[in-house]
Design a protein around this motif. Structure first.
Motif, PDB file in Angstrom:
ATOM      1  N   VAL A   1       0.585  -0.906   0.463  1.00 27.27           N
ATOM      2  CA  VAL A   1       0.033   0.417   0.080  1.00 27.27           C
ATOM      3  C   VAL A   1       1.003   1.471  -0.078  1.00 27.27           C
ATOM      4  O   VAL A   1       0.527   1.915  -1.058  1.00 27.27           O
ATOM      5  CB  VAL A   1      -0.735   0.230   1.148  1.00 27.27           C
ATOM      6  N   GLY A   2       1.847   1.212   0.325  1.00 23.13           N
ATOM      7  CA  GLY A   2       3.285   2.147   0.907  1.00 23.13           C
ATOM      8  C   GLY A   2       3.658   3.278  -0.558  1.00 23.13           C
ATOM      9  O   GLY A   2       3.709   3.817  -1.037  1.00 23.13           O
ATOM     10  N   TYR A   3       4.310   1.641  -1.060  1.00 20.49           N
ATOM     11  CA  TYR A   3       4.734   1.574  -2.309  1.00 20.49           C
ATOM     12  C   TYR A   3       3.861   2.280  -3.419  1.00 20.49           C
ATOM     13  O   TYR A   3       4.235   2.773  -4.241  1.00 20.49           O
ATOM     14  CB  TYR A   3       5.289  -0.016  -2.438  1.00 20.49           C
TER      15      TYR A   3
ATOM     16  N   VAL B   1       4.092   5.254  -6.973  1.00 20.94           N
ATOM     17  CA  VAL B   1       4.283   4.695  -7.793  1.00 20.94           C
ATOM     18  C   VAL B   1       3.626   5.625  -9.235  1.00 20.94           C
ATOM     19  O   VAL B   1       2.320   6.534  -8.471  1.00 20.94           O
ATOM     20  CB  VAL B   1       2.740   3.680  -8.628  1.00 20.94           C
ATOM     21  N   PRO B   2       3.863   7.121 -10.108  1.00 21.24           N
ATOM     22  CA  PRO B   2       3.913   7.609 -10.606  1.00 21.24           C
ATOM     23  C   PRO B   2       1.789   7.878 -10.988  1.00 21.24           C
ATOM     24  O   PRO B   2       2.014   6.561 -11.562  1.00 21.24           O
ATOM     25  CB  PRO B   2       4.672   8.155 -11.747  1.00 21.24           C
ATOM     26  N   LYS B   3       1.265   8.777 -10.703  1.00 19.37           N
ATOM     27  CA  LYS B   3       0.051   8.549 -11.021  1.00 19.37           C
ATOM     28  C   LYS B   3      -0.122   9.505 -12.483  1.00 19.37           C
ATOM     29  O   LYS B   3      -1.218   8.262 -12.871  1.00 19.37           O
ATOM     30  CB  LYS B   3      -0.756   9.595 -10.602  1.00 19.37           C
ATOM     31  N   GLU B   4       0.534   9.471 -13.578  1.00 17.72           N
ATOM     32  CA  GLU B   4       0.164   9.837 -14.852  1.00 17.72           C
ATOM     33  C   GLU B   4       0.130   8.307 -15.708  1.00 17.72           C
ATOM     34  O   GLU B   4       0.369   8.207 -16.823  1.00 17.72           O
ATOM     35  CB  GLU B   4       0.999  10.583 -15.165  1.00 17.72           C
ATOM     36  N   ALA B   5       1.208   7.350 -14.873  1.00 13.92           N
ATOM     37  CA  ALA B   5       1.835   5.635 -15.330  1.00 13.92           C
ATOM     38  C   ALA B   5       0.368   4.977 -15.034  1.00 13.92           C
ATOM     39  O   ALA B   5       0.478   4.028 -15.468  1.00 13.92           O
ATOM     40  CB  ALA B   5       2.546   5.951 -15.011  1.00 13.92           C
ATOM     41  N   ILE B   6      -0.918   5.551 -13.946  1.00 13.11           N
ATOM     42  CA  ILE B   6      -1.481   4.377 -13.450  1.00 13.11           C
ATOM     43  C   ILE B   6      -2.627   4.544 -14.979  1.00 13.11           C
ATOM     44  O   ILE B   6      -3.284   5.976 -14.657  1.00 13.11           O
ATOM     45  CB  ILE B   6      -2.438   4.979 -12.178  1.00 13.11           C
TER      46      ILE B   6
ATOM     47  N   THR C   1      -9.271   2.488  -6.807  1.00 15.30           N
ATOM     48  CA  THR C   1      -9.196   1.888  -6.051  1.00 15.30           C
ATOM     49  C   THR C   1      -9.310   0.658  -6.224  1.00 15.30           C
ATOM     50  O   THR C   1      -8.268  -0.146  -6.071  1.00 15.30           O
ATOM     51  CB  THR C   1     -10.609   1.975  -5.732  1.00 15.30           C
ATOM     52  N   LEU C   2      -9.214   0.268  -7.654  1.00 17.05           N
ATOM     53  CA  LEU C   2      -9.097  -0.880  -8.688  1.00 17.05           C
ATOM     54  C   LEU C   2      -7.639  -0.614  -8.235  1.00 17.05           C
ATOM     55  O   LEU C   2      -7.307  -2.126  -8.514  1.00 17.05           O
ATOM     56  CB  LEU C   2     -10.127  -1.069  -9.615  1.00 17.05           C
ATOM     57  N   PHE C   3      -6.591   0.044  -8.484  1.00 18.71           N
ATOM     58  CA  PHE C   3      -5.746  -0.544  -8.751  1.00 18.71           C
ATOM     59  C   PHE C   3      -4.896  -0.473  -8.011  1.00 18.71           C
ATOM     60  O   PHE C   3      -3.999  -1.462  -7.583  1.00 18.71           O
ATOM     61  CB  PHE C   3      -5.143   0.607  -9.117  1.00 18.71           C
ATOM     62  N   LEU C   4      -5.650   0.231  -6.664  1.00 13.13           N
ATOM     63  CA  LEU C   4      -4.695  -0.006  -5.091  1.00 13.13           C
ATOM     64  C   LEU C   4      -5.103  -1.209  -4.699  1.00 13.13           C
ATOM     65  O   LEU C   4      -4.201  -2.295  -4.105  1.00 13.13           O
ATOM     66  CB  LEU C   4      -5.066   0.721  -4.096  1.00 13.13           C
ATOM     67  N   VAL C   5      -6.393  -1.745  -4.803  1.00 13.87           N
ATOM     68  CA  VAL C   5      -6.430  -3.873  -4.361  1.00 13.87           C
ATOM     69  C   VAL C   5      -5.965  -4.345  -5.506  1.00 13.87           C
ATOM     70  O   VAL C   5      -5.816  -5.074  -4.972  1.00 13.87           O
ATOM     71  CB  VAL C   5      -7.940  -3.813  -4.270  1.00 13.87           C
TER      72      VAL C   5
END
Length: 446
Positions: free
Chosen positions: A128-130, A135-140, A145-149
């Motif tokens: 979660v911390g990583y 992780v750059p926001k522009e690369a997500i 929420t879905l990406f975090l889980v």
């Protein structure tokens, strides 16, 4: 040179050793291949220059670059190592864990199971911390929420996969699996580091110095490696005499052996603990912006004099602390007494315990000084104009791990050679690993 080729041919003549080496190489190849797989939902083209520095750079080196690549193996084996350290410390401080340690094989299995469960918990928190910070926001490409889980699950599975690979190497390969995986991650950065240093010295982007400076750097690196080997291998041999026992017509005991007390019994742990504390000033400044211009700014620069002196002092302090909690002179004295052994000229019991403790204190001090010197050598190398990437190999945790793992692996290879009555890897003497036990007398995987 002829002896080298003869030794290599002898290694391949031993079928079991050959299979173990090939299996180890295959597992390491699988690890390196999977480490380049990016997390689902991340655009690798949007990562750009995601290189890390400081303690994050150290984690990236241990992970072989997976940390900065946002790989599914980004956390590597570090959560497992953290869990192992916690369980080891609990075994010293908590009576129930001490009891498990004395239960033999069943206790070891329980401890390993607790370590695995703790690894999962630590990995989830670190995942979660990583994801939140690295992780750059522009690369997500997915909803947050879905990406975090999804990423937390994948990163946790990745760490468990690496842990499983390490256990497979330990069981069916050669050497300690976890240590070899870390070593491969460190070595994977060496070609890039050498390339950058070559370009800086003699390439098109030369900053001066030329080939002579590059050769001097290589010679200095060789000397540092030799110096590190001396520290890792250094032992103080305490002689132990065992009393003679006659059972029937046979005589038992009456032999003299020795207790190999390591000059650096704490290994790399003091450096890891000290680096964790040195990370605190930077974290404070990131959370409290008003501290940006304070004296704490000196500790965000790893090449500053204040940072190096504080770092060295912490390493010396942690070396004594970790040695004190891991090496128990009283237990060594009791075990010696139960087996009918004694140190010549020293009474069994309290006097033996005091003598061993005094010897450990005397050899730990120079060991701690040398360990501190090795730890700050990369900072000194940067001061002499060496690139940061290449300077990492001049000392610190990475060099100690490389030297220790290579020695342990060579020790096991030599054990197989000597069991088959072949010559060892050296013309004289025997290769010894971090345990300080000659290879000829120990075949156990470390």
């Amino acid at each position: 040179m002829k002896k080298l080729f003869t030794t290599l041919s002898n290694i391949w003549k031993i079928q079991e050793l050959k299979e173990r080496i090939l299996f180890t190489l295959f597992i390491l190849l699988v690890y390196r291949f999977v480490s380049h797989v990016v997390l689902p939902g991340v655009d690798p083209n949007a990562l750009g220059d995601n290189e890390k520095s400081g303690i994050l750079g150290l984690l990236d080196m241990f992970a072989g670059g997976s940390f900065s690549r946002v790989s599914i193996l980004a956390l590597g084996v570090m959560p497992y190592i953290s869990a192992s350290i916690v369980v080891q410390l609990l075994g010293i401080a908590v009576p129930s864990f001490q009891k498990m340690q004395k239960e033999g094989e069943s206790g070891r299995k329980k401890m390993n199971q607790i370590t695995r469960y703790l690894t999962v918990a630590i990995t989830i928190v670190q995942s979660v911390g990583y994801i939140k910070t690295q992780v750059p926001k522009e690369a997500i490409l997915l909803p947050n929420t879905l990406f975090l889980v999804l990423s937390t699950i994948v990163l946790t599975a990745g760490t468990l996969f690496v842990m499983w690979l390490g256990e497979k190497i330990t069981d069916k390969g050669i050497g300690n699996g976890t240590s070899l995986i870390i070593m491969v991650g460190i070595i994977a950065r060496l070609p890039v580091a050498i390339s950058q240093e070559f370009s800086a010295r003699v390439g098109s982007a030369s900053e001066g110095g030329g080939p002579v400076a590059l050769v001097l750097e290589i010679v200095a690196l060789f000397a540092v490696v030799m110096f590190t080997i001396l520290i890792v291998q250094g032992v103080r041999k305490v002689p132990v005499q065992y009393a003679k026992k006659i059972v029937g017509n046979r005589q038992f005991g009456g032999v003299r052996q020795y207790i190999p007390l390591k000059v650096n019994a704490a290994g790399v742990m003091p450096i890891i603990f000290a680096q964790a504390l040195m990370f605190i000033p930077g974290a404070l400044m990131s959370f409290v912006p008003s501290l940006q211009g304070s004296w704490l700014i000196q500790f965000s620069n790893t090449t500053s004099l204040a940072y190096s002196l504080t770092f060295a002092f912490l390493i010396i302090a942690f070396t004594f602390f970790y040695t004190a909690i891991t090496v128990n002179p009283t237990q060594m004295s009791d075990d010696m007494k139960k087996n009918g052994g004694f140190i010549p000229g020293i009474k069994p019991g309290l006097a033996t315990s005091t003598f061993i403790d005094d010897v450990i204190s005397k050899i730990t001090f120079p060991g701690a000084i040398f360990l501190a010197i090795i730890a700050i050598l990369p900072s000194i190398a940067v001061k002499f104009g060496i690139k940061q990437e290449f300077a990492h190999f001049f000392g610190g945790t990475s060099l100690l791990i490389l030297v220790g793992v290579v020695l342990d692996t060579l020790q096991q290879i030599e054990s197989y050679l000597l069991m088959r009555h072949y010559d060892g890897l050296m013309k004289t003497g025997r290769v010894t690993g971090r345990t300080g036990v000659p290879a000829a007398s120990s075949n156990a995987a470390l």
